[in-house]
Design an enzyme around this catalytic site. Structure first.
Site, PDB file in Angstrom:
ATOM      1  N   SER A 138       0.861  -1.182   0.000  1.00  4.01           N
ATOM      2  CA  SER A 138       0.000   0.000   0.000  1.00  4.01           C
ATOM      3  C   SER A 138       0.895   1.230   0.000  1.00  4.01           C
ATOM      4  CB  SER A 138      -0.893   0.010   1.244  1.00  4.01           C
ATOM      5  OG  SER A 138      -1.473   1.290   1.454  1.00  4.01           O
ATOM      6  N   TYR A 151      -2.336  -0.610  10.515  1.00  2.00           N
ATOM      7  CA  TYR A 151      -2.430  -0.961   9.095  1.00  2.00           C
ATOM      8  C   TYR A 151      -1.203  -0.447   8.344  1.00  2.00           C
ATOM      9  CZ  TYR A 151      -4.008  -0.923   4.241  1.00  2.00           C
ATOM     10  OH  TYR A 151      -4.101  -1.108   2.877  1.00  2.00           O
TER      11      TYR A 151
END
Length: 254
Positions: A138, A151
């Site tokens: 990501s 995350y």
């Protein structure tokens, strides 16, 4: 790299970005697309088969949080069925900083364990043929969304793990790179929890900024696979594909 007649195993190939990427993959005339996912989706599997009937699409239930031994057993079954695997895509991920242990287990530990398991079959030190690993990270692995540090931290770990795999390629015969989507319109980002509720409106605020569609992301995802650049850190953001140059601040010297 042409994907024609290649065998691809795709972990989480039925998710938001995953399913659109699977659609793009079958258009490339693969020999086999093997999808490993927690929840079966017969309609999606049927759709993938219909897009290109020449591609054999197979589904196996798989939870990335299982022990390595269970993953190895599943991969043994897959190798027995299709003989070779050319590309492994590790795509499982969750975005919910209330679930600290599960976030790390799915986003990082599960990816490491799946990679470790397939090395049993691919590692050239064991007589294996080598292979290609595509790990989904990501953009938060470069610069965190600070309201979701768990995350973001898990994705930073993916980038570093994969960069290490790439440097180990001369030893193992296995190459690796990451694809790192920016904010993409999927169910993952429509509603999620910040760490300790530091920002209850984090999802809403994030979607106020420019995003990309999962289709745009998928198209660039497959382009990155076809480019097949060992050690690449690909940024897939706002419908574009860009190779990131990682800044080196320290070197182990070994």
């Amino acid at each position: 790299m042409s994907l024609t007649n290649k065998n691809v195993v795709f972990v989480a190939g039925l998710g938001g970005i995953g399913l659109d990427t699977s659609r793009e993959l079958v258009k490339r005339d693969l020999k086999n697309l093997v999808i490993l996912d927690r929840i079966d989706n017969p309609a999606a599997i049927a759709e993938l088969k219909a897009i290109n009937p020449k591609v054999t699409v197979t589904f196996y239930p798989y939870d990335v949080t299982v022990p390595v031994a269970e993953t190895t057993k599943l991969l043994k079954t897959i190798f027995a069925q299709i003989k070779t695997i050319d590309v492994l895509i590790n795509g499982a991920g969750i975005l919910d900083d209330h679930q600290i242990e599960r976030t790390i287990a799915v986003n990082y530990t599960g990816l490491v364990n799946t990679t470790t398991a397939i090395l049993d079959f691919w590692d050239k030190r064991k007589g294996g043929p080598g292979g290609i690993i595509c790990n989904i990270g990501s953009v938060t692995g470069f610069n965190a969304i600070y309201q979701v540090p768990v995350y973001s931290g898990s994705k930073a770990a993916v980038v570093n793990f994969t960069s290490s795999l790439a440097k180990l390629a001369p030893i193992t015969g296995v190459t690796a790179y990451t694809v790192n989507p920016g904010i993409t319109k999927t169910t993952l980002v429509h509603k999620f929890n910040s760490w300790l509720d530091v920002e209850p409106r984090v999802a809403e605020k994030l979607l106020e900024h420019p995003t990309q569609t999962s289709q745009q992301c998928a198209e660039n995802f497959v382009k990155a696979i076809e480019l097949n650049k060992n050690g690449a850190i690909w940024k897939l953001d706002l419908g574009t594909l860009e190779s990131i140059t990682w800044t080196k601040h320290w070197d182990s010297g070994i």
